[in-house]
Design an enzyme around this catalytic site. Structure first.
Site, PDB file in Angstrom:
ATOM      1  N   GLU A 150       0.863  -1.177   0.000  1.00  9.10           N
ATOM      2  CA  GLU A 150       0.000   0.000   0.000  1.00  9.10           C
ATOM      3  C   GLU A 150       0.901   1.229   0.000  1.00  9.10           C
ATOM      4  O   GLU A 150       1.654   1.459   0.944  1.00  9.10           O
ATOM      5  CB  GLU A 150      -0.923   0.011   1.217  1.00  9.10           C
ATOM      6  CG  GLU A 150      -1.874   1.198   1.211  1.00  9.10           C
ATOM      7  CD  GLU A 150      -2.772   1.260   2.426  1.00  9.10           C
ATOM      8  OE1 GLU A 150      -3.623   2.172   2.469  1.00  9.10           O
ATOM      9  OE2 GLU A 150      -2.621   0.429   3.336  1.00  9.10           O
ATOM     10  N   GLU A 244     -12.270   2.165   5.452  1.00 12.19           N
ATOM     11  CA  GLU A 244     -11.131   2.576   6.275  1.00 12.19           C
ATOM     12  C   GLU A 244     -11.279   3.998   6.801  1.00 12.19           C
ATOM     13  O   GLU A 244     -10.290   4.598   7.234  1.00 12.19           O
ATOM     14  CB  GLU A 244      -9.798   2.414   5.526  1.00 12.19           C
ATOM     15  CG  GLU A 244      -8.636   2.234   6.484  1.00 12.19           C
ATOM     16  CD  GLU A 244      -7.269   2.375   5.846  1.00 12.19           C
ATOM     17  OE1 GLU A 244      -6.274   2.312   6.587  1.00 12.19           O
ATOM     18  OE2 GLU A 244      -7.182   2.564   4.620  1.00 12.19           O
TER      19      GLU A 244
END
Length: 283
Positions: A150, A244
Site C-alpha cells: 500500500e 477505512e
C-alpha cells in the site's frame, strides 16, 4: 440479487480490536474484517499467545471473513532501513510475524504500508522496498497468501516497484483517498495499474486541511464516486470494499451510515459486473 463484492472494516480504525472488533463487525453486518498486527504504540499484539486462535474462532462463529492482515508498526520502523541495521532486522521479524499471522487467521492477503518512515521517496527507497517485499512475497506465497504494497506512488513508479519485486503473488493495494492527498488523479491511476491491483479495495474519504472526523464516504473531496466507477470499468475482479474511514470515536450511527454507503458501492459494482458479463448460452 446476491452480492459477490463483500463489504468489510479494518480493526485499527475501530474503537475495539481483535475479538471485540469481530463482534462489532458482525453487529454492523460487515461481511469481513482486516486486522493490524499491533505492537508498541499500535495496540495489543494480534499474535500474542492464544490471541490469533481466539480471533479466528470468533470470526468463524460470527461468519465474518478475515480479509487480510497488515503491520502498521512498519510505518514506525521503516522498511527502507539499510541492510545489516537493527531496524532492518526488526522489519524482517515483523514481516515474518505478519505472514504467520495471516496464515493462522486464514486470510488470503497480507499487505505492507509504505508511509512515514517506510515512505518511498527516491530510487534508493524504491529498490530497497522491492528487495524487502520480494522476500516477504516469496514467504507469503509459500504459505498460500498474496502480499501487497500500500503506497502512494504514481503509476510509472508503482509498475517499477512491481517489476522489481518480481513475484507472481505480489499485488498493489488501492486506498481511494491516500493518493488524493498526494495530488494524484486516482481514476487515472486505477486505469494505469489495474492489472496489478488486489481485488480488496480500501474505501476512504477525507477533506483537505480538516482535523475533525473523516467525512462519510462520498461527502469529502476524494472524488470517491469517480474512483469507484474507474474500479468498475478497469478492475473486473473486485472481491471486497473495505471501509477505512476513522471510526475510533465509537460513533455507531456514523459507522452504520458509512457501511450502508459501502454496501451501496458494492451493489453498484455487482450490477455493473453482471451487465458486463457475457450472456449465458442457450441450448
Amino acid at each position: 440479487m446476491s452480492r459477490t463484492v463483500l463489504t468489510g472494516v479494518v480493526d485499527w480504525r475501530l474503537p475495539v480490536r481483535g475479538v471485540e472488533a469481530v463482534d462489532l463487525a458482525f453487529r454492523h453486518r460487515a461481511d469481513g474484517i482486516q486486522f493490524d498486527l499491533g505492537g508498541p504504540g499500535r495496540g495489543p499484539r494480534l499474535d500474542a499467545p492464544g490471541r490469533l486462535a481466539r480471533v479466528r474462532t470468533a470470526a468463524r462463529s460470527a461468519g465474518v471473513v478475515p480479509l487480510g492482515a497488515t503491520a502498521n508498526l512498519l510505518n514506525d520502523i521503516g522498511i527502507t532501513a539499510a541492510p545489516g541495521t537493527l531496524e532492518a532486522a526488526r522489519v524482517r521479524t515483523v514481516l515474518d510475524r505478519l505472514v504467520d499471522a495471516g496464515g493462522e487467521l486464514g486470510a488470503p492477503l497480507v499487505f505492507v504500508p509504505s508511509f512515514r518512515r517506510s515512505a518511498i521517496r527516491n530510487e534508493t527507497d524504491l529498490l530497497r522496498t522491492a528487495e524487502v517485499l520480494g522476500r516477504a512475497a516469496e514467504r507469503a506465497r509459500a504459505s498460500g497468501l498474496l502480499l501487497a504494497s500500500e503506497n502512494v506512488l504514481p503509476a510509472h513508479l508503482a509498475r517499477r516497484l512491481a517489476d522489481a519485486v518480481g513475484q507472481e503473488g505480489f499485488r498493489l493495494l488501492l486506498d481511494t483517498y491516500n493518493p488524493v492527498a498526494e495530488g494524484l488523479d486516482v481514476p487515472e491511476l486505477v486505469a494505469e495499474i489495474a492489472p496489478l491491483l488486489d481485488g480488496r479495495i480500501h474505501l476512504k474519504d477525507g477533506r483537505a486541511g480538516s482535523t475533525t472526523a473523516t467525512p462519510l464516504l462520498g461527502d469529502g473531496d476524494g472524488g470517491l464516486v469517480a474512483t469507484v466507477d474507474a474500479v468498475a470499468r478497469h478492475l473486473p475482479r473486485v472481491t471486497a470494499l473495505v471501509l477505512e474511514n476513522d471510526h475510533r470515536d465509537g460513533d455507531h450511527a456514523r459507522l452504520r451510515a458509512d457501511l450502508d454507503r459501502t454496501r451501496a458501492f458494492a451493489l453498484g459494482l455487482d450490477r455493473q459486473g453482471m451487465e458486463a458479463a457475457p450472456p449465458c448460452p442457450s441450448y
